[in-house]
Each structure stands twice: as structure tokens, then as C-alpha cells.
Design a protein around this motif. Structure first.
Motif, short mmCIF file in Angstrom:
data_model
loop_
_atom_site.label_atom_id
_atom_site.label_comp_id
_atom_site.label_asym_id
_atom_site.label_seq_id
_atom_site.Cartn_x
_atom_site.Cartn_y
_atom_site.Cartn_z
N ARG A 1 72.38 61.52 18.19
CA ARG A 1 73.15 60.29 18.30
C ARG A 1 74.06 60.20 17.08
O ARG A 1 73.78 60.81 16.04
N GLU A 2 75.15 59.45 17.19
CA GLU A 2 76.11 59.41 16.09
C GLU A 2 75.48 58.93 14.80
O GLU A 2 75.73 59.49 13.72
N ASP A 3 74.61 57.90 14.88
CA ASP A 3 73.98 57.39 13.67
C ASP A 3 73.02 58.42 13.07
O ASP A 3 72.90 58.54 11.85
N GLU A 4 72.33 59.20 13.95
CA GLU A 4 71.42 60.25 13.45
C GLU A 4 72.21 61.35 12.76
O GLU A 4 71.83 61.84 11.69
N TRP A 5 73.32 61.75 13.38
CA TRP A 5 74.15 62.82 12.82
C TRP A 5 74.71 62.41 11.46
O TRP A 5 74.71 63.20 10.51
N LYS A 6 75.16 61.17 11.35
CA LYS A 6 75.68 60.69 10.07
C LYS A 6 74.58 60.66 9.01
O LYS A 6 74.83 60.96 7.84
N GLN A 7 73.35 60.31 9.43
CA GLN A 7 72.24 60.28 8.49
C GLN A 7 71.91 61.68 8.00
O GLN A 7 71.58 61.88 6.82
N GLN A 8 71.99 62.68 8.88
CA GLN A 8 71.75 64.06 8.47
C GLN A 8 72.75 64.49 7.39
O GLN A 8 72.39 65.07 6.37
N ARG A 9 74.03 64.18 7.62
CA ARG A 9 75.07 64.54 6.64
C ARG A 9 74.86 63.78 5.34
O ARG A 9 75.06 64.33 4.24
N LYS A 10 74.45 62.53 5.45
CA LYS A 10 74.20 61.74 4.25
C LYS A 10 73.05 62.33 3.44
O LYS A 10 73.09 62.35 2.20
N THR A 11 72.03 62.84 4.13
CA THR A 11 70.89 63.44 3.44
C THR A 11 71.31 64.69 2.67
O THR A 11 70.91 64.89 1.52
N VAL A 12 72.12 65.53 3.31
CA VAL A 12 72.62 66.73 2.63
C VAL A 12 73.41 66.32 1.39
O VAL A 12 73.24 66.89 0.30
N LEU A 13 74.27 65.32 1.54
CA LEU A 13 75.11 64.87 0.43
C LEU A 13 74.26 64.30 -0.71
O LEU A 13 74.53 64.54 -1.89
N THR A 14 73.21 63.57 -0.35
CA THR A 14 72.32 62.99 -1.36
C THR A 14 71.62 64.08 -2.17
O THR A 14 71.54 64.01 -3.41
N CYS A 15 71.09 65.09 -1.47
CA CYS A 15 70.41 66.18 -2.19
C CYS A 15 71.39 66.94 -3.08
O CYS A 15 71.06 67.31 -4.22
N LEU A 16 72.60 67.16 -2.58
CA LEU A 16 73.60 67.85 -3.38
C LEU A 16 73.96 67.03 -4.62
O LEU A 16 74.07 67.57 -5.73
N GLU A 17 74.11 65.72 -4.44
CA GLU A 17 74.46 64.87 -5.58
C GLU A 17 73.37 64.90 -6.65
O GLU A 17 73.65 64.97 -7.84
N ARG A 18 72.10 64.88 -6.23
CA ARG A 18 71.02 64.91 -7.21
C ARG A 18 70.97 66.25 -7.94
O ARG A 18 70.68 66.31 -9.13
N PHE A 19 71.25 67.31 -7.20
CA PHE A 19 71.32 68.62 -7.85
C PHE A 19 72.46 68.65 -8.88
O PHE A 19 72.29 69.15 -9.99
N LEU A 20 73.63 68.11 -8.52
CA LEU A 20 74.76 68.11 -9.44
C LEU A 20 74.47 67.22 -10.65
O LEU A 20 74.86 67.55 -11.77
N HIS A 21 73.78 66.12 -10.42
CA HIS A 21 73.38 65.25 -11.54
C HIS A 21 72.48 66.02 -12.50
O HIS A 21 72.63 65.94 -13.72
N GLN A 22 71.53 66.79 -11.92
CA GLN A 22 70.62 67.59 -12.73
C GLN A 22 71.39 68.64 -13.52
O GLN A 22 71.14 68.86 -14.71
N THR A 23 72.34 69.27 -12.86
CA THR A 23 73.15 70.30 -13.52
C THR A 23 74.00 69.69 -14.63
O THR A 23 74.16 70.28 -15.70
N HIS A 24 74.52 68.51 -14.37
CA HIS A 24 75.43 67.87 -15.32
C HIS A 24 74.70 67.34 -16.55
O HIS A 24 75.20 67.43 -17.68
N THR A 25 73.50 66.78 -16.34
CA THR A 25 72.79 66.12 -17.43
C THR A 25 71.66 66.95 -18.02
O THR A 25 71.04 66.55 -19.00
N HIS A 26 71.36 68.11 -17.36
CA HIS A 26 70.25 68.97 -17.80
C HIS A 26 68.92 68.23 -17.75
O HIS A 26 68.05 68.42 -18.59
N THR A 27 68.79 67.33 -16.75
CA THR A 27 67.51 66.64 -16.54
C THR A 27 66.86 67.20 -15.30
O THR A 27 67.49 67.87 -14.49
N ASP A 28 65.60 66.92 -15.13
CA ASP A 28 64.85 67.44 -14.00
C ASP A 28 64.74 66.39 -12.90
O ASP A 28 64.40 65.24 -13.16
N VAL A 29 65.04 66.83 -11.69
CA VAL A 29 64.81 66.01 -10.51
C VAL A 29 63.74 66.71 -9.71
O VAL A 29 63.91 67.83 -9.27
#
Length: 334
Positions: A50-78
Motif C-alpha cells: 500500500r502507498e503508506d506502507e511503501w513510504k514507511q519502508q523508504r522512511k525506514t531506509v532513510l532513518t537508518c542511513l541518517e543514523r549511520f551518517l550521524h555516527q560517521t560525522h560525530t564518531h559516536t556509536d549508534v
């Protein structure tokens, strides 16, 4: 802090994005860069979302990527638990294997550049703008590669893939595709188009590596005035929406003109075309006011562009039909 570049690979399914990504990974590694490949097809399995499910899947990928980039940028552990429990409790898409891949990529030395390749269709500019915002937030490089390939060739290639994309889905993506537009969007300046109709040449690869190096060496600057940036983002969102609405209006005008062709002389048709285009201009002006008004009322609420576009299409279709009925009273148009 090591340099990092986010590179968006966009284009139709079977255009050759994944093959190009592997070529770029090989070139990057030969230069001593670390690489991370984010392949959306592997993270979001093919099914009737469903459209809302598909958008949630993409949002989840983006969230994980953002946390990884935050970890890379700040040298902190997630921690792994931080991501999977809070964001992926209802999905098995962003799985343990990808998180381990992120963690391995995190282990590169501080002097090694990191190239993050995002392999997806990214057919809307708004999808790619989300990646741009991440790069800007963490002072990273950003660039785009549009892998251009005619629809008929992509359809033929798709038939040979083990997991085929339905033809109707590819047709819809082709109609919705919004290629990078450097002249209209300043944030898309670092973009390159590669024609994959036949094969990617060595010259193409060299140009792409030059683009990646330039993006790596010229990271984006974070925005200090968040209120000003939110307004800029709203304007970008409105502009992209109005571009799609304009295309929709043009299609409806073409449909109306076709209906009127058998009923009117060339002079009448010329006047009708002028009237409908004036109607379109006024309609889009009012639509822009309404969109910006809605955004100002709920600035944090994501806009459902698909629903709004369908509503706008019905409204403009009624207006064009009314214009036809007024000019050709008593006739029925379809």
C-alpha cells in the motif's frame, strides 16, 4: 574527519544503475576510497505495498542511513538495538545484514574518503532532495547521476531479469520521472547524465569520477537559519508539485482539444486553446496559493502530493469541461 560523498543514482528499472554502481565502486576502491552501496531493491522487497506502507519502508531506509551518517560525522556509536527496535519493529526490510554492512563501513580510518552510492529509481525530485538534505546537515558532498535509457529498451531488459518489475509500474515511473534540472534547482548543480542505451564508456566513467571527486572536495554547508531553510524547502516542494500539476493540466487540455476537433473550425480551436491556457495559468496560480497556505498551517506535516494532485486533476477537468460546454452548448464531451 574523513570526507564523505552521497551519490544518488536515479533512472528507470533496468536502465543499468546497479551495473554502473559496481563500476564506480571498483574505481573508488582503486583510489583508496571506502564505499557503501545502498540498493533499495534489496532492502525493500517487491510486493504489492500500500502507498503508506511503501513510504514507511523508504522512511525506514532513510532513518537508518541518517543514523549511520550521524555516527560517521560525530564518531559516536549508534547501537544496533537503537535502530532496529525503534524503526524496524514492523518490517524485516532493513535487516541485520545491512546494519552489519553499515558498521563495517563505519570502521574506515578517518583519513579515508567514504563514497555512499544510493541505487534507486528516485523518480521524484523530492526523493533526491531528502538525500541532499542529509548531505547538507552533516557537511558532506552530494551529487546525482541520471542513468538515462529509453523506456522500450528498459522494458526489454526487464524481461531478462530474475525479478521483473511489472510493465505497468515501469510505465508509471516513466511518466512520473523528474530528471535532475540544474537550471531550475540550485541544489541539483552537481549532476551528470549518462546514456546507458548501449554501454557506459571509459570517458563516461572518467567524467563520473571527476564529479565524485568534485563533490567530495566541496562538501555542503549546514544551514544555520532553520526557519529560513524550512521556508526554502516548502518553496521547493511547492515548485515540484506545481510542475507536476502543470503537466497534468497540459494533458487535460490536450484531451479537451481532441474532443473539440470534430466540432469546430481551426479558428475556433485556436481561440479555445488560448482560453484553456489562460484557464490553466489562473488555476495554477490559485493552486500555488492554496498549497503554500496548507504548508504554513501544518509546517511539520508531510504533504500528500498524490492525493492533492488527483484532487487538482478532477477540479481542472471540471473547469475545462465547463469551458467546452459554454462554447459548444448542448454537446457532450468525453
Amino acid at each position: 574527519m574523513s570526507r564523505t560523498c552521497l551519490c544518488v543514482l536515479c533512472g528507470l528499472p533496468a536502465a543499468g544503475k546497479s551495473r554502473l554502481a559496481e563500476v564506480l565502486r571498483g574505481q573508488a576502491r582503486s583510489r583508496g576510497w571506502e564505499t557503501l552501496l545502498v540498493t533499495y531493491d534489496e532492502l525493500i522487497p517487491a510486493r504489492d505495498w500500500r502507498e503508506d506502507e511503501w513510504k514507511q519502508q523508504r522512511k525506514t531506509v532513510l532513518t537508518c542511513l541518517e543514523r549511520f551518517l550521524h555516527q560517521t560525522h560525530t564518531h559516536t556509536d549508534v547501537t544496533h538495538t537503537d535502530v532496529t527496535h525503534s524503526d524496524v519493529t514492523h518490517t524485516h526490510t532493513v535487516n541485520d545484514r545491512w546494519w552489519m554492512q553499515l558498521q563495517r563501513s563505519r570502521c574506515h580510518t578517518n583519513t579515508q574518503p567514504l563514497l555512499v552510492l544510493l541505487d534507486d529509481n528516485f523518480y521524484y525530485q523530492s526523493m533526491r532532495h531528502q538525500i541532499f538534505q542529509l548531505a547538507r546537515t552533516y557537511s558532506m558532498g552530494f551529487c546525482q547521476v541520471w542513468v538515462r535509457c529509453p523506456l522500450d529498451i528498459c522494458l526489454r531488459r526487464n524481461q531478462c531479469r530474475p525479478l521483473r518489475v511489472p510493465d505497468e509500474v515501469m510505465l508509471q515511473m516513466s511518466e512520473r520521472m523528474e530528471p535532475p534540472n540544474e537550471s531550475r534547482n540550485s541544489w541539483e548543480q552537481q549532476s551528470l547524465t549518462v546514456d546507458s542505451t548501449k554501454s557506459i564508456t571509459d570517458e563516461d566513467v572518467q567524467k563520473l569520477m571527476d564529479l565524485l571527486r568534485s563533490a567530495m572536495e566541496n562538501p555542503l554547508r549546514p544551514v544555520q537559519d532553520h526557519c529560513q531553510q524550512k521556508e526554502a524547502d516548502r518553496q521547493i516542494c511547492a515548485t515540484n508539485f506545481l510542475h507536476r500539476a502543470d503537466q497534468m493540466c497540459r494533458r487535460l487540455i490536450s484531451k479537451a482539444m481532441t474532443s473539440a476537433c470534430a466540432q469546430a473550425s481551426s479558428d475556433v480551436l485556436k481561440d479555445l486553446a488560448k482560453e484553456l491556457n489562460e484557464l490553466k495559468t489562473h488555476f495554477l496560480q490559485e493552486l500555488k496559493k492554496e498549497i503554500l497556505h496548507q504548508m504554513s498551517l501544518c509546517p511539520e506535516e508531510p504533504m500528500n502530493t498524490e492525493k492533492l494532485l488527483m484532487t487538482a486533476a478532477r477540479a481542472f477537468d471540471r473547469d475545462t469541461q465547463a469551458q467546452l460546454q459554454q462554447r459548444f452548448s448542448g454537446m457532450v464531451f468525453f
